[in-house]
Design a protein around this motif. Sequence first.
Motif, PDB file in Angstrom:
ATOM      1  N   LEU A 121       0.812  -1.210   0.000  1.00 59.49           N
ATOM      2  CA  LEU A 121       0.000   0.000   0.000  1.00 59.49           C
ATOM      3  C   LEU A 121       0.851   1.268   0.000  1.00 59.49           C
ATOM      4  CD1 LEU A 121      -2.840   1.294   0.240  1.00 59.49           C
ATOM      5  CD2 LEU A 121      -2.626   1.063   2.720  1.00 59.49           C
ATOM      6  N   GLU A 122       1.904   1.267   0.810  1.00 58.00           N
ATOM      7  CA  GLU A 122       2.750   2.462   0.918  1.00 58.00           C
ATOM      8  C   GLU A 122       3.553   2.732  -0.351  1.00 58.00           C
ATOM      9  OE1 GLU A 122       3.493   1.181   5.528  1.00 58.00           O
ATOM     10  OE2 GLU A 122       4.493   0.291   3.819  1.00 58.00           O
ATOM     11  N   ASP A 123       3.622   1.740  -1.233  1.00 54.12           N
ATOM     12  CA  ASP A 123       4.342   1.942  -2.491  1.00 54.12           C
ATOM     13  C   ASP A 123       3.555   2.785  -3.485  1.00 54.12           C
ATOM     14  OD1 ASP A 123       6.451   0.352  -1.592  1.00 54.12           O
ATOM     15  OD2 ASP A 123       5.588  -1.484  -2.418  1.00 54.12           O
ATOM     16  N   TYR A 124       2.225   2.855  -3.287  1.00 52.37           N
ATOM     17  CA  TYR A 124       1.431   3.570  -4.284  1.00 52.37           C
ATOM     18  C   TYR A 124       0.411   4.534  -3.699  1.00 52.37           C
ATOM     19  CZ  TYR A 124      -1.928  -0.285  -3.425  1.00 52.37           C
ATOM     20  OH  TYR A 124      -2.776  -1.196  -2.855  1.00 52.37           O
ATOM     21  N   TRP A 125       0.326   4.649  -2.371  1.00 52.28           N
ATOM     22  CA  TRP A 125      -0.722   5.521  -1.831  1.00 52.28           C
ATOM     23  C   TRP A 125      -0.415   7.006  -2.025  1.00 52.28           C
ATOM     24  CZ3 TRP A 125      -1.232   4.762   4.230  1.00 52.28           C
ATOM     25  CH2 TRP A 125      -0.044   5.130   4.865  1.00 52.28           C
ATOM     26  N   ASN A 126       0.809   7.363  -2.350  1.00 53.14           N
ATOM     27  CA  ASN A 126       1.130   8.763  -2.652  1.00 53.14           C
ATOM     28  C   ASN A 126       0.915   9.110  -4.123  1.00 53.14           C
ATOM     29  OD1 ASN A 126       1.975   9.796  -0.076  1.00 53.14           O
ATOM     30  ND2 ASN A 126       3.836   8.572  -0.267  1.00 53.14           N
TER      31      ASN A 126
ATOM     32  N   ILE B  63      -6.907   3.173  -4.741  1.00 55.05           N
ATOM     33  CA  ILE B  63      -7.278   2.770  -3.383  1.00 55.05           C
ATOM     34  C   ILE B  63      -8.749   3.059  -3.131  1.00 55.05           C
ATOM     35  CG2 ILE B  63      -6.835   3.168  -0.927  1.00 55.05           C
ATOM     36  CD1 ILE B  63      -3.948   3.881  -1.725  1.00 55.05           C
ATOM     37  N   GLU B  64      -9.213   4.206  -3.572  1.00 53.98           N
ATOM     38  CA  GLU B  64     -10.634   4.547  -3.425  1.00 53.98           C
ATOM     39  C   GLU B  64     -11.506   3.528  -4.152  1.00 53.98           C
ATOM     40  OE1 GLU B  64     -10.582   9.423  -3.038  1.00 53.98           O
ATOM     41  OE2 GLU B  64     -10.572   8.516  -5.039  1.00 53.98           O
TER      42      GLU B  64
ATOM     43  N   ILE C 244      -5.094  -3.704   6.846  1.00 58.87           N
ATOM     44  CA  ILE C 244      -4.052  -2.880   6.247  1.00 58.87           C
ATOM     45  C   ILE C 244      -2.718  -3.208   6.909  1.00 58.87           C
ATOM     46  CG2 ILE C 244      -3.240  -0.509   5.916  1.00 58.87           C
ATOM     47  CD1 ILE C 244      -5.702  -1.209   4.276  1.00 58.87           C
ATOM     48  N   HIS C 245      -1.655  -3.298   6.123  1.00 53.94           N
ATOM     49  CA  HIS C 245      -0.332  -3.625   6.632  1.00 53.94           C
ATOM     50  C   HIS C 245       0.596  -2.427   6.412  1.00 53.94           C
ATOM     51  CE1 HIS C 245      -1.201  -8.105   6.575  1.00 53.94           C
ATOM     52  NE2 HIS C 245      -2.179  -7.619   5.820  1.00 53.94           N
ATOM     53  N   ILE C 246       1.179  -1.913   7.501  1.00 52.71           N
ATOM     54  CA  ILE C 246       2.099  -0.786   7.370  1.00 52.71           C
ATOM     55  C   ILE C 246       3.474  -1.169   7.906  1.00 52.71           C
ATOM     56  CG2 ILE C 246       0.335   1.003   7.345  1.00 52.71           C
ATOM     57  CD1 ILE C 246       0.795   1.487  10.285  1.00 52.71           C
ATOM     58  N   GLN C 247       4.516  -0.712   7.205  1.00 47.68           N
ATOM     59  CA  GLN C 247       5.876  -1.098   7.534  1.00 47.68           C
ATOM     60  C   GLN C 247       6.539  -0.119   8.505  1.00 47.68           C
ATOM     61  OE1 GLN C 247       8.109  -3.492   4.312  1.00 47.68           O
ATOM     62  NE2 GLN C 247       7.419  -1.638   3.287  1.00 47.68           N
ATOM     63  N   PHE C 248       7.364  -0.672   9.377  1.00 48.16           N
ATOM     64  CA  PHE C 248       8.083   0.134  10.357  1.00 48.16           C
ATOM     65  C   PHE C 248       8.948   1.185   9.671  1.00 48.16           C
ATOM     66  CE2 PHE C 248      11.832   1.115  12.852  1.00 48.16           C
ATOM     67  CZ  PHE C 248      11.321   1.371  14.116  1.00 48.16           C
ATOM     68  N   GLY C 249       9.715   0.776   8.671  1.00 44.67           N
ATOM     69  CA  GLY C 249      10.657   1.683   8.021  1.00 44.67           C
ATOM     70  C   GLY C 249      10.006   2.835   7.293  1.00 44.67           C
ATOM     71  N   LYS C 250       8.765   2.659   6.877  1.00 43.23           N
ATOM     72  CA  LYS C 250       8.046   3.731   6.191  1.00 43.23           C
ATOM     73  C   LYS C 250       7.476   4.755   7.165  1.00 43.23           C
ATOM     74  CE  LYS C 250       8.299   2.196   1.873  1.00 43.23           C
ATOM     75  NZ  LYS C 250       8.904   2.964   0.765  1.00 43.23           N
TER      76      LYS C 250
ATOM     77  N   ALA D 115       3.966  10.132   6.633  1.00 41.37           N
ATOM     78  CA  ALA D 115       3.318   8.818   6.633  1.00 41.37           C
ATOM     79  C   ALA D 115       2.104   8.813   7.562  1.00 41.37           C
ATOM     80  CB  ALA D 115       4.315   7.746   7.062  1.00 41.37           C
ATOM     81  N   LEU D 116       2.226   9.459   8.715  1.00 42.57           N
ATOM     82  CA  LEU D 116       1.100   9.532   9.645  1.00 42.57           C
ATOM     83  C   LEU D 116      -0.052  10.333   9.038  1.00 42.57           C
ATOM     84  CD1 LEU D 116       3.079  10.122  12.945  1.00 42.57           C
ATOM     85  CD2 LEU D 116       1.783   8.073  12.348  1.00 42.57           C
ATOM     86  N   LYS D 117       0.283  11.384   8.318  1.00 42.27           N
ATOM     87  CA  LYS D 117      -0.750  12.184   7.664  1.00 42.27           C
ATOM     88  C   LYS D 117      -1.486  11.345   6.617  1.00 42.27           C
ATOM     89  CE  LYS D 117      -1.484  16.372   4.910  1.00 42.27           C
ATOM     90  NZ  LYS D 117      -0.828  17.517   4.217  1.00 42.27           N
ATOM     91  N   LYS D 118      -0.736  10.557   5.859  1.00 42.48           N
ATOM     92  CA  LYS D 118      -1.359   9.704   4.844  1.00 42.48           C
ATOM     93  C   LYS D 118      -2.243   8.652   5.498  1.00 42.48           C
ATOM     94  CE  LYS D 118      -1.664   9.523   0.446  1.00 42.48           C
ATOM     95  NZ  LYS D 118      -2.002  10.723  -0.343  1.00 42.48           N
TER      96      LYS D 118
END
Length: 365
Positions: free
Chosen positions: A60-65, A71-72, A88-94, A106-109
């Motif tokens: 998800l984090e690869d394309y949500w920006n 996504i919608e 939803i799966h979110i990565q620590f490094g992101k 990332a938190l804003k997204k």
Amino acid sequence: MRTCALIAIFYFISIINLTAAELDWIQVSQDGKSFVTAKEQTPFVPWGFNYDHDREGQLLEDYWNTDWKTIEQDFAEMKQLGANVVRIHIQFGKFMAAPDQPRAAALKKLGELLKLAEHTGLYLDLTGLGCYHKQDVPGWYDQLSDAERWQAQANFWSAVAKQCANSPAIFCYDLMNEPVVHGGKKKGTDWLGPGFAGKHFVQRITLSPDERPRPEIAAAWIKMLVDAIRKQDQRHLITVGLVPWSLERPGLQSGFVPDKISQHLDFICVHLYPEKGKVKEALETLKGFDVGKPLVIEETFPLKSSPQEFEEFLLKSKKHADGWIGFYWGQTREEYEKGKTIRDAIMAGWLKFFEENGRQFKEQH
């Protein structure tokens, strides 16, 4: 023309507001055995999808920006299929630039994703601390000691919980996907388990040998992260995604024994894929995770069984399970039905079953 456009806009806004207003908070029932909505105390049965990657295998984090529209559309499709929960799966490094420094962007997204979930009428099973793509794991993170890594993980969850605390769209926080306590007498060398399909799903929470029993270590880790969350958010449910070999049985064990780590969790999650000819064994494993708290099969799919055996497993699992979360990878049932591969056929059959049987599962209580 302008009047019609304005009417359409106001209608769209009213639908969004109506959906968001109807999204009630979810809690554990008074008897501690299932889920209910907070206001009306009506039964709630999680029935949804792991939205862990898109059709190209991207996280998800690869394309949500760059591709928010997709996504919608995917959220709308999952809702139309009858889902009420999306994992939803979110990565620590992101999300962490340093052990004590969250990434504001990332938190804003993530906040935008919460709004989308509210407006779509879907709840999120928010699974954190992912290290699925090894290339996304910060070098400094791997260099931390066990205690330092736990603290960095607590900082991650504190920041995420603060961002999510006021949204009814959170069904639960899942502390980590498939954690394992190091079991060797020598220091371990890799925080991540073997790769599968280009991703690392199993993660160790320790590398150093420890005299304490492994379940005791697992419980201490859970408590530390739960305490960090509760300082920011006292309301949302908390769980952790367990591998089936968490039970105390001969052979491989994760250290996360359900009845020995459940005291700090609101409910239990297990990832269970029935194998060909072993539906009975899968149900027996599921029974081992039924320790007096709500039980959700957080991952399941006909990965190792026939579609018929998988459906048999799901139907019989209702004796123990209080929720089910399968998979959705950004393609519709119609697209899969037009496909020519075995994978396409399996996914088409799964989505058909999901859509046609959602009501009987969601209304089982």
